[in-house]
Design a protein around this motif. Structure first.
Motif, PDB file in Angstrom:
ATOM      1  N   GLU A 125       0.960  -1.229  -0.105  1.00 18.23           N
ATOM      2  CA  GLU A 125      -0.075  -0.124  -0.026  1.00 18.23           C
ATOM      3  C   GLU A 125       0.824   1.131  -0.018  1.00 18.23           C
ATOM      4  O   GLU A 125       1.644   1.470   0.907  1.00 18.23           O
TER       5      GLU A 125
ATOM      6  N   SER B 216       1.522   5.322  -0.163  1.00 14.74           N
ATOM      7  CA  SER B 216       0.999   6.521   0.237  1.00 14.74           C
ATOM      8  C   SER B 216       2.209   7.548  -0.288  1.00 14.74           C
ATOM      9  O   SER B 216       3.252   7.113  -0.112  1.00 14.74           O
TER      10      SER B 216
ATOM     11  N   ILE C 140      -0.034   4.665  -6.563  1.00 11.75           N
ATOM     12  CA  ILE C 140      -0.574   4.965  -5.348  1.00 11.75           C
ATOM     13  C   ILE C 140      -1.587   4.326  -4.794  1.00 11.75           C
ATOM     14  O   ILE C 140      -2.367   3.722  -5.795  1.00 11.75           O
TER      15      ILE C 140
END
Length: 149
Positions: free
Chosen positions: A58, A60, A92
């Motif tokens: 994930e 960010s 992203i």
């Protein structure tokens, strides 16, 4: 640093698809002054951790700051290497293992500039851009901060 090129959007949601990569390559066939392309694809590995295997990352970022840093890297690479064009895309959000999260595509008149620029750009991204990855690990889907290697 003098700005020679307009800033480009780098972030794309989720994985970068093979079709997007193929389309990017195809768009350069009409640019007959190009003699070489170098492409770097960063793919998500299923590394083994104590908690289990990585099933995705994930990503960010501080997007505005990261986009500015990407622009500075592009400008720097254009000033150091004899490039005709350059494209950088980074994911992203969640990218599953086996999928592409970084696509660096540089074009030049000759191969040496393309090879050297590609490696330089990837190293600059890894050390300078404020992007953060949490690995999704194990059957419970535990998140662990990724080490940048």
């Amino acid at each position: 640093m003098e700005k020679l090129h307009k800033p480009k959007k780098v972030f794309v949601p989720g994985a970068i698809s093979p079709q997007f990569i193929a389309d990017s390559i195809a768009k350069h066939q009409s640019k007959v002054n190009i003699g070489a392309h170098a492409i770097f694809l960063g793919q998500i590995r299923a590394d083994e951790k104590a908690e289990g295997f990585v099933t995705g990352i994930e990503y960010s970022a501080y997007e505005e700051m990261a986009e500015q840093t990407f622009h500075e890297i592009r400008e720097d690479a254009f000033s150091k290497f004899d490039l005709i064009c350059m494209h950088i895309y980074h994911s992203i959000g969640l990218v599953p293992t086996g999928e592409i999260s970084l696509f660096v595509f540089v074009s030049s008149g000759h191969r040496r500039a393309a090879f050297e620029a590609s490696e330089y750009i990837v190293e600059q991204i890894k050390t300078k851009v404020p992007i953060f990855g949490k690995e999704l690990v194990g059957p419970a889907g535990e998140y662990i901060w990724k080490e940048n290697k």
